[in-house]
Scaffold this active site. Structure first.
Site, mmCIF file in Angstrom:
data_model
loop_
_atom_site.group_PDB
_atom_site.id
_atom_site.type_symbol
_atom_site.label_atom_id
_atom_site.label_comp_id
_atom_site.label_asym_id
_atom_site.label_seq_id
_atom_site.Cartn_x
_atom_site.Cartn_y
_atom_site.Cartn_z
ATOM 1 N N ASN A 14 19.335 42.486 52.920
ATOM 2 C CA ASN A 14 20.769 42.108 52.957
ATOM 3 C C ASN A 14 21.076 40.679 52.937
ATOM 4 O O ASN A 14 20.778 40.083 53.883
ATOM 5 C CB ASN A 14 21.261 42.522 54.236
ATOM 6 C CG ASN A 14 22.837 42.466 54.063
ATOM 7 O OD1 ASN A 14 23.267 41.529 53.591
ATOM 8 N ND2 ASN A 14 23.663 43.662 54.834
ATOM 9 N N ASP A 81 18.653 44.697 63.130
ATOM 10 C CA ASP A 81 19.199 45.832 62.742
ATOM 11 C C ASP A 81 20.601 45.807 63.288
ATOM 12 O O ASP A 81 20.643 45.452 64.561
ATOM 13 C CB ASP A 81 18.595 47.268 62.940
ATOM 14 C CG ASP A 81 18.987 48.220 62.094
ATOM 15 O OD1 ASP A 81 18.311 48.286 60.936
ATOM 16 O OD2 ASP A 81 19.525 49.063 62.677
ATOM 17 N N GLY A 157 30.153 43.920 54.351
ATOM 18 C CA GLY A 157 30.533 45.036 55.278
ATOM 19 C C GLY A 157 31.770 45.373 55.407
ATOM 20 O O GLY A 157 32.838 45.408 54.887
ATOM 21 N N ASP A 159 33.799 43.733 57.603
ATOM 22 C CA ASP A 159 34.414 42.600 58.027
ATOM 23 C C ASP A 159 36.114 42.559 57.790
ATOM 24 O O ASP A 159 36.782 42.255 58.603
ATOM 25 C CB ASP A 159 33.821 41.422 57.544
ATOM 26 C CG ASP A 159 32.651 40.757 58.135
ATOM 27 O OD1 ASP A 159 32.277 41.593 59.388
ATOM 28 O OD2 ASP A 159 31.540 40.066 57.715
ATOM 29 N N LYS A 180 33.045 33.002 62.296
ATOM 30 C CA LYS A 180 32.396 34.265 62.415
ATOM 31 C C LYS A 180 31.137 34.339 63.439
ATOM 32 O O LYS A 180 31.069 34.924 64.204
ATOM 33 C CB LYS A 180 31.876 35.038 61.250
ATOM 34 C CG LYS A 180 31.371 36.444 61.455
ATOM 35 C CD LYS A 180 31.047 37.106 60.196
ATOM 36 C CE LYS A 180 30.437 38.449 60.400
ATOM 37 N NZ LYS A 180 29.830 38.967 59.352
ATOM 38 N N ARG A 186 25.708 39.032 65.616
ATOM 39 C CA ARG A 186 24.492 38.589 64.990
ATOM 40 C C ARG A 186 24.484 37.025 65.434
ATOM 41 O O ARG A 186 23.316 36.457 65.833
ATOM 42 C CB ARG A 186 24.696 38.504 63.298
ATOM 43 C CG ARG A 186 23.333 37.589 62.661
ATOM 44 C CD ARG A 186 23.276 38.092 60.983
ATOM 45 N NE ARG A 186 23.392 39.491 61.181
ATOM 46 C CZ ARG A 186 24.708 40.365 60.767
ATOM 47 N NH1 ARG A 186 25.811 39.590 60.560
ATOM 48 N NH2 ARG A 186 24.355 41.614 60.670
HETATM 49 P P1 ITT Z 1 18.251 45.594 55.886
HETATM 50 O O1 ITT Z 1 18.082 46.873 56.716
HETATM 51 O O2 ITT Z 1 17.494 45.294 54.817
HETATM 52 O O3 ITT Z 1 18.350 44.291 57.066
HETATM 53 P P2 ITT Z 1 20.962 46.566 55.797
HETATM 54 O O4 ITT Z 1 22.228 46.005 55.382
HETATM 55 O O5 ITT Z 1 20.591 47.971 55.363
HETATM 56 O O6 ITT Z 1 19.903 45.337 55.386
HETATM 57 P P3 ITT Z 1 21.277 47.433 58.349
HETATM 58 O O7 ITT Z 1 20.640 48.715 58.227
HETATM 59 O O8 ITT Z 1 21.228 46.897 59.949
HETATM 60 O O9 ITT Z 1 21.075 46.400 57.420
HETATM 61 O O10 ITT Z 1 22.792 47.882 58.543
HETATM 62 C C1 ITT Z 1 23.701 47.038 58.881
HETATM 63 C C2 ITT Z 1 24.889 47.614 58.326
HETATM 64 O O11 ITT Z 1 26.098 47.473 59.172
HETATM 65 C C3 ITT Z 1 25.385 46.418 57.116
HETATM 66 O O12 ITT Z 1 24.940 47.134 55.825
HETATM 67 C C4 ITT Z 1 26.952 46.799 57.345
HETATM 68 O O13 ITT Z 1 27.327 47.882 56.758
HETATM 69 C C5 ITT Z 1 27.184 46.882 58.880
HETATM 70 N N1 ITT Z 1 27.179 45.521 59.405
HETATM 71 C C6 ITT Z 1 26.331 45.147 60.305
HETATM 72 N N2 ITT Z 1 26.639 43.520 60.750
HETATM 73 C C7 ITT Z 1 27.820 43.244 60.151
HETATM 74 C C8 ITT Z 1 28.612 42.294 60.008
HETATM 75 O O14 ITT Z 1 28.275 41.224 60.367
HETATM 76 N N3 ITT Z 1 29.673 42.478 59.182
HETATM 77 C C9 ITT Z 1 29.907 43.535 58.560
HETATM 78 N N4 ITT Z 1 29.215 44.446 58.598
HETATM 79 C C10 ITT Z 1 28.065 44.593 59.113
#
Ligand code: ITT
Length: 202
Positions: A14, A81, A157, A159, A180, A186
């Site tokens: 991501n 995560d 995501g 947001d 943010k 994060r």
């Molecule tokens: P990696 O596992 O490859 O790091 P990923 O996007 O799949 O990438 P996660 O499994 O940790 O990562 O899933 C996190 C999800 O949660 C992300 O894809 C968003 O849908 C949501 N999310 C997490 N942090 C967010 C944020 O700061 N803003 C908006 N949505 C967020």
């Protein structure tokens, strides 16, 4: 990579997560870049665990195996995560946030929340850094509520439908990256990690 900063490889597919971490950690003397193997982020298996920490631990081990024996071996590795946990939905989508975002999207979540008065939710991030043979863990939480409609194009995501309590009514999608990071799950987890790491430049 900068010579007097500490280089960290972020194992994530991501790029939004990577750039948020990179922008935030710059000020503490870190240089964060995405871990790429053969020019691509590696496909790390994400165990369907209930605890974010278990997912982090497993992904760090996988990433370490991939860099073992290469020149990247010397760099710290970071994995994060995260997810959105909605009270009314018993914490859903939680660890399944990424999958759910792809499958039903923000509109799907808004539909599930139609007519619901308890809109409390939180973002949570679990962060792990493997550095010099040790593991450092940190967590960050950002409490807020699910909006009635999407607003703002910033961030990524969920947001546009998440309104953090710490700011006055705007969704995360309406915040600048710096705004943010100050209040986000994060940003908080990264700040904690920056304190736990012993930085030569600090
Ligand atoms: P990696 O596992 O490859 O790091 P990923 O996007 O799949 O990438 P996660 O499994 O940790 O990562 O899933 C996190 C999800 O949660 C992300 O894809 C968003 O849908 C949501 N999310 C997490 N942090 C967010 C944020 O700061 N803003 C908006 N949505 C967020």
């Amino acid at each position: 990579m900068g010579s007097d900063s500490v280089n960290i490889l972020f194992a994530s597919g991501n790029t939004h997560k990577v750039s948020e971490a990179s922008n935030f950690l710059k000020q503490f003397g870190f240089n964060v870049s995405q871990l790429l193997i053969g020019g691509k982020p590696p496909d790390l298996i994400e165990p369907q665990a209930e605890l974010l920490e278990e997912i982090v631990q497993s992904k760090i081990s996988q990433a370490r195996e991939l860099v073992s024996g290469t020149k990247m071996e010397e760099y710290p590795i970071m994995v994060e995560d995260s997810g959105l946990f909605i009270d009314h939905l018993a914490g859903f989508p939680g660890p399944y946030s990424s999958f759910v975002e792809t499958k039903i999207g923000l509109d799907g979540i808004l539909r599930l929340m139609e007519g619901v008065s308890n809109r409390e939710a939180h973002y949570r991030a679990s962060l792990g850094v493997y550095i010099s043979g040790s593991m450092i863990f940190s967590e960050g939480t950002c409490r807020g509520k699910i909006s009635n409609k999407a607003a703002g194009n910033n961030g990524f995501g969920y947001d546009p439908i998440f309104i953090p309590h710490e700011l006055n009514g705007r969704t995360c999608g309406q915040l600048t990256p710096d705004e943010k990071s100050l209040i986000s799950h994060r940003g908080k987890a990264l700040k904690e990690v920056s304190k736990l790491l012993n930085l030569p430049s600090k």
